[in-house]
Scaffold this motif. Structure first.
Motif, PDB file in Angstrom:
ATOM      1  N   GLY A  66       1.169  -1.346  -0.409  1.00 40.01           N
ATOM      2  CA  GLY A  66       0.011   0.017   0.144  1.00 40.01           C
ATOM      3  C   GLY A  66       1.231   1.220  -0.068  1.00 40.01           C
ATOM      4  N   VAL A  67       2.042   1.097  -0.341  1.00 34.61           N
ATOM      5  CA  VAL A  67       3.040   2.724  -0.014  1.00 34.61           C
ATOM      6  C   VAL A  67       3.083   2.602  -1.256  1.00 34.61           C
ATOM      7  N   PHE A  68       3.593   3.154  -1.815  1.00 29.32           N
ATOM      8  CA  PHE A  68       4.104   3.997  -3.112  1.00 29.32           C
ATOM      9  C   PHE A  68       4.810   4.485  -3.554  1.00 29.32           C
ATOM     10  N   PHE A  69       6.000   4.778  -4.947  1.00 27.16           N
ATOM     11  CA  PHE A  69       7.380   6.346  -4.859  1.00 27.16           C
ATOM     12  C   PHE A  69       5.657   7.378  -5.695  1.00 27.16           C
ATOM     13  N   ILE A  70       6.346   8.342  -5.700  1.00 25.62           N
ATOM     14  CA  ILE A  70       5.346   9.436  -5.410  1.00 25.62           C
ATOM     15  C   ILE A  70       5.372   9.243  -7.062  1.00 25.62           C
ATOM     16  N   GLN A  71       6.442   8.974  -7.619  1.00 23.48           N
ATOM     17  CA  GLN A  71       6.892   9.688  -9.119  1.00 23.48           C
ATOM     18  C   GLN A  71       6.034   8.417  -9.623  1.00 23.48           C
ATOM     19  N   ASP A  72       5.349   7.376  -9.179  1.00 26.11           N
ATOM     20  CA  ASP A  72       4.726   6.597  -9.729  1.00 26.11           C
ATOM     21  C   ASP A  72       2.809   6.817  -9.582  1.00 26.11           C
ATOM     22  N   ILE A  73       2.639   7.930  -8.700  1.00 25.33           N
ATOM     23  CA  ILE A  73       1.146   8.412  -8.837  1.00 25.33           C
ATOM     24  C   ILE A  73       1.144   9.647  -9.476  1.00 25.33           C
ATOM     25  N   LEU A  74       2.069  10.337  -9.204  1.00 27.86           N
ATOM     26  CA  LEU A  74       1.917  11.298 -10.646  1.00 27.86           C
ATOM     27  C   LEU A  74       1.587  10.989 -11.794  1.00 27.86           C
ATOM     28  N   GLY A  75       0.225  11.167 -12.393  1.00 27.91           N
ATOM     29  CA  GLY A  75      -0.116  11.540 -14.142  1.00 27.91           C
ATOM     30  C   GLY A  75      -1.141  10.070 -13.685  1.00 27.91           C
ATOM     31  N   CYS A  76      -1.698   9.237 -12.490  1.00 23.12           N
ATOM     32  CA  CYS A  76      -2.786   8.501 -12.257  1.00 23.12           C
ATOM     33  C   CYS A  76      -3.600   8.595 -13.174  1.00 23.12           C
ATOM     34  N   GLU A  77      -4.853   7.957 -13.843  1.00 19.39           N
ATOM     35  CA  GLU A  77      -5.997   8.737 -13.940  1.00 19.39           C
ATOM     36  C   GLU A  77      -6.809   8.704 -12.404  1.00 19.39           C
ATOM     37  N   VAL A  78      -7.490   8.981 -11.778  1.00 19.80           N
ATOM     38  CA  VAL A  78      -8.701   9.134 -11.115  1.00 19.80           C
ATOM     39  C   VAL A  78      -9.765   8.753 -11.669  1.00 19.80           C
ATOM     40  N   ARG A  79     -10.970   7.906 -11.069  1.00 16.45           N
ATOM     41  CA  ARG A  79     -12.024   7.626 -11.533  1.00 16.45           C
ATOM     42  C   ARG A  79     -12.902   7.152 -10.108  1.00 16.45           C
ATOM     43  N   LEU A 133     -14.147   9.667 -14.794  1.00 18.53           N
ATOM     44  CA  LEU A 133     -12.879  10.035 -14.641  1.00 18.53           C
ATOM     45  C   LEU A 133     -12.831  11.342 -14.459  1.00 18.53           C
ATOM     46  N   TYR A 134     -12.181  11.277 -13.263  1.00 15.79           N
ATOM     47  CA  TYR A 134     -12.123  12.689 -12.144  1.00 15.79           C
ATOM     48  C   TYR A 134     -11.379  13.720 -12.762  1.00 15.79           C
ATOM     49  N   GLY A 135     -10.185  12.943 -13.513  1.00 21.71           N
ATOM     50  CA  GLY A 135      -9.118  13.583 -13.938  1.00 21.71           C
ATOM     51  C   GLY A 135      -7.558  12.729 -13.805  1.00 21.71           C
ATOM     52  N   LYS A 136      -6.431  14.404 -13.679  1.00 20.88           N
ATOM     53  CA  LYS A 136      -5.196  12.329 -13.618  1.00 20.88           C
ATOM     54  C   LYS A 136      -4.216  13.246 -12.130  1.00 20.88           C
ATOM     55  N   VAL A 137      -3.701  12.902 -11.637  1.00 26.17           N
ATOM     56  CA  VAL A 137      -2.495  13.215 -10.319  1.00 26.17           C
ATOM     57  C   VAL A 137      -1.732  14.158 -10.725  1.00 26.17           C
ATOM     58  N   THR A 138      -2.137  15.858 -10.757  1.00 23.42           N
ATOM     59  CA  THR A 138      -0.562  16.431 -10.760  1.00 23.42           C
ATOM     60  C   THR A 138      -0.295  16.568  -9.582  1.00 23.42           C
ATOM     61  N   ASP A 139      -0.311  16.803  -8.503  1.00 22.75           N
ATOM     62  CA  ASP A 139       0.695  17.297  -7.853  1.00 22.75           C
ATOM     63  C   ASP A 139       0.162  16.395  -6.543  1.00 22.75           C
ATOM     64  N   ILE A 140       1.311  15.966  -5.082  1.00 23.96           N
ATOM     65  CA  ILE A 140       0.956  15.601  -3.665  1.00 23.96           C
ATOM     66  C   ILE A 140       1.168  16.012  -2.654  1.00 23.96           C
ATOM     67  N   ILE A 141       0.040  16.227  -2.204  1.00 21.33           N
ATOM     68  CA  ILE A 141       0.803  17.866  -1.164  1.00 21.33           C
ATOM     69  C   ILE A 141       0.856  16.796   0.466  1.00 21.33           C
ATOM     70  N   LYS A 142       2.218  17.224   0.649  1.00 22.62           N
ATOM     71  CA  LYS A 142       2.146  16.551   2.533  1.00 22.62           C
ATOM     72  C   LYS A 142       1.241  17.694   3.299  1.00 22.62           C
ATOM     73  N   THR A 143       0.417  17.280   4.531  1.00 24.24           N
ATOM     74  CA  THR A 143      -0.274  17.997   5.089  1.00 24.24           C
ATOM     75  C   THR A 143       0.688  17.600   6.460  1.00 24.24           C
ATOM     76  N   GLY A 144       1.221  16.690   6.281  1.00 19.34           N
ATOM     77  CA  GLY A 144       1.420  15.660   8.265  1.00 19.34           C
ATOM     78  C   GLY A 144       0.661  14.926   8.183  1.00 19.34           C
ATOM     79  N   ALA A 145      -0.135  15.043   8.782  1.00 21.43           N
ATOM     80  CA  ALA A 145      -1.613  13.868   8.781  1.00 21.43           C
ATOM     81  C   ALA A 145      -2.285  12.726   7.890  1.00 21.43           C
ATOM     82  N   ASN A 146      -2.042  13.028   6.757  1.00 18.54           N
ATOM     83  CA  ASN A 146      -2.422  12.129   5.427  1.00 18.54           C
ATOM     84  C   ASN A 146      -1.873  13.269   4.034  1.00 18.54           C
TER      85      ASN A 146
END
Length: 171
Positions: free
Chosen positions: A93-106, A113-126
Motif C-alpha cells: 500500500g506504499v507507492f513512490f510519488i513518481q508512480d502516483i503522478l499522472g495516474c487517472e483518478v476514477r 474520470l475525474y482527471g489525473k494526479v498532478t501533485d501530492i501535498i504532504k499535510t502531516g496527517a495524510n
C-alpha cells in the motif's frame, strides 16, 4: 504505465565539516530513508558509494566514498541523488510519488474520470492528491481509506469514492 528505474531521493545542499561530508535535503519521506542506502546515483547514472549516513535535524549527513575534503564536497553542491527502484522494498500500500503522478483518478461506482494526479501535498496527517481535469481545474482529494479505494500503479488508475463537495459544483 512506464515506471522510472531511478527515482529522485534528494539534493546535496551543502558541505558538512572538513572531511568531505555533505548535507542532503530529502525529497522523499525523510532523511532516515536516505540513510538506508549504501549506493545512490547521479543523473548520469554513475554510482555513488555511501560510507556512512546519519540524520541531523531535517537533513541526511552523508559521507561519499572518495570525497575526503570540504573542497571536493563543495563541488557536489546542487547534485540531485537518485535511488534505484530495485534497491527499495516498499510496504504493502506504499507507492513512490513518481508512480502516483499522472495516474487517472476514477470513480469507484460509476468509473467516471475525474482527471489525473498532478501533485501530492504532504499535510502531516495524510497526503492530498491534486487532481486536474481536462479543463485544467484542480481538485484536492484526501488520501484516506474512506476515499481512496484502490491504487493500481501498473495500469495507472486510482479508484476513489469522493467525499461530498470535492467534485460537486457549488451554486
Amino acid at each position: 504505465m512506464d515506471k522510472k528505474q531511478f527515482l529522485e531521493i534528494g539534493q546535496i545542499v551543502n558541505t558538512h565539516g572538513l572531511k568531505g561530508d555533505v548535507r542532503v535535503d530529502p525529497w522523499c519521506d525523510g532523511p532516515e530513508f536516505i540513510c538506508n542506502f549504501k549506493k545512490l546515483y547521479k543523473k548520469d547514472g554513475s554510482a555513488v558509494e555511501i560510507e556512512r549516513a546519519r540524520v541531523q535535524k531535517n537533513v541526511a549527513v552523508v559521507k561519499i566514498k572518495g570525497v575526503d575534503s570540504v573542497e571536493q564536497a563543495d563541488l557536489l553542491r546542487r547534485t540531485v541523488l537518485y535511488v534505484n527502484r530495485d534497491d527499495v522494498q516498499l510496504d504493502e500500500g506504499v507507492f513512490f510519488i513518481q508512480d502516483i503522478l499522472g495516474c487517472e483518478v476514477r470513480d469507484a461506482d460509476s468509473d467516471a474520470l475525474y482527471g489525473k494526479v498532478t501533485d501530492i501535498i504532504k499535510t502531516g496527517a495524510n497526503d492530498v492528491y491534486q487532481v486536474t481535469d481536462d479543463d485544467g481545474k484542480n481538485y484536492l482529494v484526501p488520501v484516506i481509506d474512506d476515499v481512496v479505494i484502490a491504487t493500481d500503479i501498473d495500469s495507472g488508475v486510482i479508484t476513489i469514492r469522493p467525499l461530498k463537495g470535492i467534485f460537486d459544483d457549488e451554486d
